[in-house]
Structures are given as structure tokens and as C-alpha cells.
Scaffold this motif. Structure first.
Motif, short mmCIF file in Angstrom:
data_model
loop_
_atom_site.label_atom_id
_atom_site.label_comp_id
_atom_site.label_asym_id
_atom_site.label_seq_id
_atom_site.Cartn_x
_atom_site.Cartn_y
_atom_site.Cartn_z
N MET A 154 106.58 127.67 91.18
CA MET A 154 105.12 127.79 91.28
C MET A 154 104.46 126.46 91.68
N ALA A 155 105.06 125.35 91.30
CA ALA A 155 104.53 124.05 91.75
C ALA A 155 104.60 123.97 93.27
N SER A 156 105.69 124.48 93.81
CA SER A 156 105.86 124.50 95.26
C SER A 156 104.88 125.46 95.93
N VAL A 157 104.62 126.60 95.29
CA VAL A 157 103.66 127.56 95.83
C VAL A 157 102.26 126.94 95.87
N ALA A 158 101.88 126.25 94.81
CA ALA A 158 100.57 125.59 94.79
C ALA A 158 100.48 124.53 95.89
N LYS A 159 101.57 123.81 96.12
CA LYS A 159 101.58 122.80 97.18
C LYS A 159 101.46 123.47 98.55
N LYS A 160 102.15 124.59 98.75
CA LYS A 160 102.07 125.33 100.00
C LYS A 160 100.65 125.85 100.23
N ASP A 161 100.03 126.37 99.18
CA ASP A 161 98.65 126.85 99.31
C ASP A 161 97.71 125.70 99.69
N ARG A 162 97.96 124.54 99.13
CA ARG A 162 97.14 123.36 99.48
C ARG A 162 97.37 122.98 100.94
N ALA A 163 98.62 123.04 101.39
CA ALA A 163 98.92 122.75 102.80
C ALA A 163 98.21 123.75 103.71
N ASP A 164 98.16 125.01 103.29
CA ASP A 164 97.42 126.01 104.08
C ASP A 164 95.96 125.60 104.21
N CYS A 165 95.35 125.18 103.11
CA CYS A 165 93.94 124.75 103.13
C CYS A 165 93.76 123.56 104.06
#
Length: 176
Positions: A60-71
């Protein structure tokens, strides 16, 4: 959050998840700037949980980082986005999660295309395609072919673009 992390056994994880959901919702609503801070907080909290052995929190830490990269991608902050996608790819490889690595390679490919770095973009999408082929996901392979076609088109390589689009269409027809 007001009750604190000791309110019940799953409170730390649920609080981290609340930050992740808030960040994702803000991003999906177009408030990409506002989404970044809750996603950073979610990643921080998940990372802390992962350090004490919560394996789901590591993902989930990686998912949050990916979502931030999307933003960041939507905001045009492409160098920052690319760096985060590279980190999520590395984390997925470390977790032995080839599907997540492939998804993030595709995202990195899109960023590289937007940067005009077409060779890197093509390679990222080809790597993602190979992974999806090995996982037996023809719909994802079709998406990769489509994205490869977009990269070729943006690079002005129209014959190669058409070939990639044709491959995508063939797979979509075959597996729809």
C-alpha cells in the motif's frame, strides 16, 4: 484520527488507508495539487507499518506513491513523476509482484512519451507488454500495444504506429 492510533487494533492501518483514499479521491476529482499531501502521509504511515512486519502495508505504501506519481503527471511535473514510478517498479520487483511492476512500467512509459523520450517510452511499454504476456493477460497486452502505437505516432513513425494499433485491435477482437 482524533481517537488516536491506539483506539483499536487496526487503527494505524485504517488511518493510513483513510489518507490514501482521501488523496486518491482528490486526484480523481482533479484536485491533484491537494492530493499530494494526503498521499505522502499515507505512504509514510504505510511505510512505518511495513517496518514492523505488515506486508500489505508495504504494498500500500507503493500504491500511495504511484497515486502521487499520477497526480504529478497530471500537474506536468514529469521528472518527479518518473522518479516515483521508477521507485514503485523497484519496490514491486523486490516484492516479487510482476503485475504491479508492469503497470508502473507502463505509467513510466507514458511519462517518457510526454517528455519526448520516445525510445525509453517504447521500451517501458514493451517491457510491460512482455510481463502481461507471461501473466496471460491478453487485454493488458492489447492496451500495451495501443500505447506503443501512441508512442510511435508521437515520434512520427506512422507505419510502426499503425502496426501496433492493428495488434491491439486484433487482441481486443479476439478476447472481447
Amino acid at each position: 484520527q482524533n481517537a488516536g492510533e491506539q483506539a483499536y487494533q487496526g487503527a494505524p492501518y485504517n488511518t493510513a488507508m483513510a489518507f490514501a483514499h482521501l488523496g486518491r479521491a482528490l486526484g480523481m476529482g482533479g484536485a491533484n495539487d491537494e492530493a499530494i499531501e494526503p498521499l505522502i502521509e499515507a505512504e509514510r504511515r504505510f511505510t512505518t507499518l511495513a517496518q514492523v512486519g505488515n506486508e500489505l502495508a508495504l504494498r500500500m505504501a507503493s500504491v500511495a506513491k504511484k497515486d502521487r506519481a499520477d497526480c504529478l503527471t497530471y500537474l506536468g511535473r514529469l521528472d518527479e513523476a518518473a522518479e516515483l514510478y521508477e521507485q514503485t517498479i523497484e519496490a514491486a520487483v523486490d516484492r516479487d509482484d510482476p503485475r504491479s511492476a508492469a503497470v508502473n512500467r507502463g505509467q513510466l512509459g507514458t511519462v517518457r512519451m510526454l517528455q519526448g523520450r520516445y525510445d525509453e517510452a517504447r521500451q517501458a511499454w514493451k517491457d510491460a507488454k512482455e510481463t502481461f504476456e507471461s501473466l496471460g493477460e491478453p487485454q493488458s497486452v492489447a492496451v500495451c500495444w495501443h500505447q506503443i502505437g501512441m508512442v510511435y505516432k508521437n515520434a512520427g513513425e506512422y507505419a510502426s504506429s499503425e502496426h501496433a494499433y492493428q495488434e491491439s485491435l486484433r487482441l481486443k477482437r479476439l478476447y472481447s
